[in-house]
Write an enzyme that holds these catalytic residues in place. Structure first.
Site, PDB file in Angstrom:
ATOM      1  N   CYS A 110       0.827  -1.206   0.000  1.00  7.08           N
ATOM      2  CA  CYS A 110       0.000   0.000   0.000  1.00  7.08           C
ATOM      3  C   CYS A 110       0.865   1.261   0.000  1.00  7.08           C
ATOM      4  CB  CYS A 110      -0.906   0.038   1.226  1.00  7.08           C
ATOM      5  SG  CYS A 110      -2.369  -0.997   1.121  1.00  7.08           S
TER       6      CYS A 110
ATOM      7  N   ASP B 214      -5.967   0.789  10.895  1.00 10.05           N
ATOM      8  CA  ASP B 214      -6.656   0.071   9.823  1.00 10.05           C
ATOM      9  C   ASP B 214      -8.174   0.230   9.873  1.00 10.05           C
ATOM     10  OD1 ASP B 214      -4.375  -0.820   8.616  1.00 10.05           O
ATOM     11  OD2 ASP B 214      -4.503  -2.874   9.335  1.00 10.05           O
TER      12      ASP B 214
ATOM     13  N   ILE C 206      -0.344   7.229  12.879  1.00 10.95           N
ATOM     14  CA  ILE C 206       0.535   6.111  12.516  1.00 10.95           C
ATOM     15  C   ILE C 206       1.184   6.335  11.154  1.00 10.95           C
ATOM     16  CG2 ILE C 206       0.701   3.617  12.226  1.00 10.95           C
ATOM     17  CD1 ILE C 206      -0.052   4.413  15.048  1.00 10.95           C
TER      18      ILE C 206
END
Length: 420
Positions: A117, A307, A329
């Protein structure tokens, strides 16, 4: 390139079985390199990233048998290469996880710098410094990390200067075959690391402090094969719970656990959801109510997971009130904002914080997925939008969500895959 066509619909209702965890299965597959016997893994999700890891292990020479959709049997004794090539590693960042096992078991590892990603800088320097502290010699040559050892790796006391999931996993796997005691300080505590550690213990490793920020490993000379079942996917669980909450629905998710999702469940309850749990199930009921806006800040486990940030942004886009979502993050993980705004979301960015003012409904629009979790937020947005939303570049979704369209269809949603 496949696309999703999503028609805005009513509340999601029904029951789903949650798949095994991608983020646990990937390091667990890498850890099979360490064993001297066959490892039988159950509850392995059928995902593109898993297929990539299996292809990488086969490139190294491991023999892999797939039984049905979710059982993988690995024989590591046929390994004949210690090089993870760029062609495979570039598509998935988790490929770096073969570095520690190869070095610990065979004394040599050549791993291309990883891909995956596009969500910011995720350097591997902590992995490398930790391995050097165990006595490895490492050089970077032609885009490859080339690691060697003379004799066994040596146990050490290593403080990670930032919390890193991949770094903790790589160093843990290397340390189990090192000579002597290794203490890893400031280790990541994610449930997926606990799952990896439990697999290693099942193979004969000696690890204490599992689930804490200090891992102590007494190195052993060899590890055996074992049978092991991968933990449920907490991010998939959270995604379907958030989708149900955003749509004012009622769902029951099985083969999962509330204990690995506490920070998310607290925020869903803040949003107005009634959440009940059992040993292996979670039920959510919005009672037809519009969700309330919830503010959150991402941080390492056990705090709110990065996430799940984008999914909550989609929920907040149709919630009652104003929310602040702060990402600490990854620096590029608010990329879904522009696409959500195309659908009528009211979002303003201030540095690493998104300020979301909820609207009653979003409006369908063609949008483009940019990473795995941002893709999930666009699916949720499409479900609570008026009209038909077309999502491009859904290969990101296929990396991390098993049969996502079929699962949403089982809850009454209109999600269709369009082959290009």
């Amino acid at each position: 390139m496949d696309k999703f066509l999503i028609s805005g619909s009513g509340p999601l209702t029904g029951e789903l079985r949650i798949s095994g965890s991608k983020n646990a299965a990937l390091p667990i597959l890498a850890a099979t390199i360490l064993a001297q016997g066959k490892v039988r893994l159950a509850n392995v999700p059928h995902l593109n990233d898993i297929s990539t890891m299996i292809a990488l292990l086969r490139t190294l020479g491991l023999t892999i048998e797939i039984q049905g959709d979710h059982v993988v049997i690995v024989d590591p004794n046929t390994i004949n290469s210690y090089t993870a090539p760029y062609e495979l590693v570039k598509t998935m960042r988790a490929s770096i996880l073969v570095l520690g096992p190869l070095l610990a078991r065979y004394g040599e590892a050549n791993v291309s710098f990883p891909g995956g990603c596009a969500i910011g800088s995720r350097p591997v320097d902590i992995h490398l410094r930790g391995l050097e502290a165990m006595g490895a010699s490492i050089e970077i040559d032609g885009g490859y990390i080339r690691a060697r050892r003379q004799g066994r790796l040596k146990g050490c006391h290593f403080l990670m200067d930032t919390v890193t999931v991949g770094g903790t996993e790589n160093l843990l796997m290397a340390a189990v075959l090192a000579e002597g005691k290794t203490i890893l300080e400031n280790a990541a505590r994610e449930p997926e690391i606990v799952d990896l550690a439990n697999l290693l213990v099942a193979m004969g490793a000696r690890i204490s402090g599992i689930g804490t920020s200090t891992l102590t490993i007494e190195g052993v000379e060899s590890l055996t094969g074992c049978d092991y079942s991968v933990m449920p996917d907490r991010i998939e669980t959270g995604t379907y719970l958030v989708a149900a909450a955003a749509s004012r629905g009622k769902v029951r998710l099985t083969h999962t656990s509330a204990s690995i999702l506490e920070a998310v469940i607290v925020k869903l309850q803040e949003a107005g959801a009634d959440v009940t749990t059992g040993e292996d199930w979670i039920a959510l009921d919005m009672n037809g109510r519009r969700p309330k806006a919830v503010s959150l800040k991402t941080a390492p486990y056990p705090a709110f997971p990065t996430d799940m940030q984008s999914q909550f942004m989609a929920l907040n886009a149709v919630a009652d009130g104003i929310s602040h979502i702060t990402e600490t993050i990854f620096e590029n993980r608010l990329v879904q904002v522009a696409e959500l705004k195309r659908m009528g979301a009211h979002i303003e960015l201030e540095h690493n914080t998104a300020i979301v003012t909820g609207v009653e409904r979003l409006k369908a629009a063609p949008v483009m997925a940019s990473d795995l979790r941002a893709s999930a937020s666009l699916v949720i947005a499409g479900l609570v939008a008026d009209g038909e939303t077309l999502i491009d570049r859904i290969y990101h979704i296929d990396r991390g969500y098993e049969a996502i369209e079929a699962k949403f269809q089982a809850l009454g949603a209109s999600v269709r895959r369009i082959k290009s």
